[in-house]
Motif scaffolding. Sequence first.
Motif, PDB file in Angstrom:
ATOM      1  N   PRO A  91      12.692   3.234 -36.968  1.00  0.00           N
ATOM      2  CA  PRO A  91      14.024   2.544 -37.384  1.00  0.00           C
ATOM      3  C   PRO A  91      13.999   3.409 -38.716  1.00  0.00           C
ATOM      4  N   ALA A  92      15.705   3.312 -38.937  1.00  0.00           N
ATOM      5  CA  ALA A  92      16.372   4.180 -39.910  1.00  0.00           C
ATOM      6  C   ALA A  92      17.937   2.950 -40.121  1.00  0.00           C
ATOM      7  N   GLY A  93      18.083   2.884 -41.170  1.00  0.00           N
ATOM      8  CA  GLY A  93      19.245   2.840 -41.746  1.00  0.00           C
ATOM      9  C   GLY A  93      19.549   1.926 -43.490  1.00  0.00           C
ATOM     10  N   PRO A  94      20.570   1.153 -43.766  1.00  0.00           N
ATOM     11  CA  PRO A  94      20.414   0.809 -44.660  1.00  0.00           C
ATOM     12  C   PRO A  94      19.293  -0.516 -44.584  1.00  0.00           C
ATOM     13  N   ASP A  95      18.831  -1.496 -44.472  1.00  0.00           N
ATOM     14  CA  ASP A  95      18.179  -2.377 -44.283  1.00  0.00           C
ATOM     15  C   ASP A  95      16.421  -1.926 -43.651  1.00  0.00           C
ATOM     16  N   ALA A  96      15.899  -0.964 -43.457  1.00  0.00           N
ATOM     17  CA  ALA A  96      15.266  -0.538 -43.172  1.00  0.00           C
ATOM     18  C   ALA A  96      13.379  -0.343 -44.297  1.00  0.00           C
ATOM     19  N   GLY A 115      18.750  13.101 -43.495  1.00  0.00           N
ATOM     20  CA  GLY A 115      17.525  11.641 -43.659  1.00  0.00           C
ATOM     21  C   GLY A 115      16.272  12.180 -44.480  1.00  0.00           C
ATOM     22  N   GLU A 118      15.838  10.183 -47.854  1.00  0.00           N
ATOM     23  CA  GLU A 118      15.883   8.409 -47.733  1.00  0.00           C
ATOM     24  C   GLU A 118      14.257   8.741 -47.022  1.00  0.00           C
TER      25      GLU A 118
END
Length: 241
Positions: A91-96, A115, A118
């Motif tokens: 799972p990725a994203g700003p809150d990962a 990606g 990151e």
Amino acid sequence: MPSDRTNRIMSDSLHLWMRHEARPTERRAPLTPEDAARLVAAGVRVTVEESDRRAFPLTAYTAAGCATAPTASWHEQAPDDAYVLGLKELPAGPDAPALRHRHIYFGHAYKGQAGARELLARFTTGGGALLDMEYLTDEAGRRVAAFGYWAGYVGAALAVLHHRGALAAPLLPTDRPALDALLASGADPADPTTALVIGALGRCGRGACDALVQAGLEPTRWDLAETRDIPRPALLAHDLL
């Protein structure tokens, strides 16, 4: 599977935690119940997360001696020294969260993919490590996880079924006899479909050729000699590539 030598060295301390796959369409598992049983018998601790997508039922893993854990609980519940095993992306994203474990999966991060920066930053921040399956090799330098015969077989089978309008969606788990029967049921000596397998002598290529033959098609087989200078018109003259 690990070698007997690896089992002897690592079984006392190795804890393998197989996570639920985050990708909604992913039903495969990097560890089958049969291989899980072999690891458990060798003294390896195996924990398997619950998953409503995985092709193998959780009961098959518990029967093999595995412990279980809730879906996607590895970040909070897996011990720091556990190896978290998966197939595809996390799972990725700003809150990962930062990644503190050693993860074994296809990370697609060492060739500058989208990606990648990151993802690797999350490992750096958390102190974990990415053991990318694409780069794991045995003592002889051969990859231990690579597309093989069955990847070619299933890929070619799906192509044939799609071409014939016989590919039902969504795809569901099946077995070899059922797939072969479906391929053979559409075979017709008068079928004009042409198929080309590039790399026909390789692992995937051999599987693809066998699936096409099972479907009643005799593929054109190209390997190194035929692809040094690819004749584009001949390539495009085939229905299936």
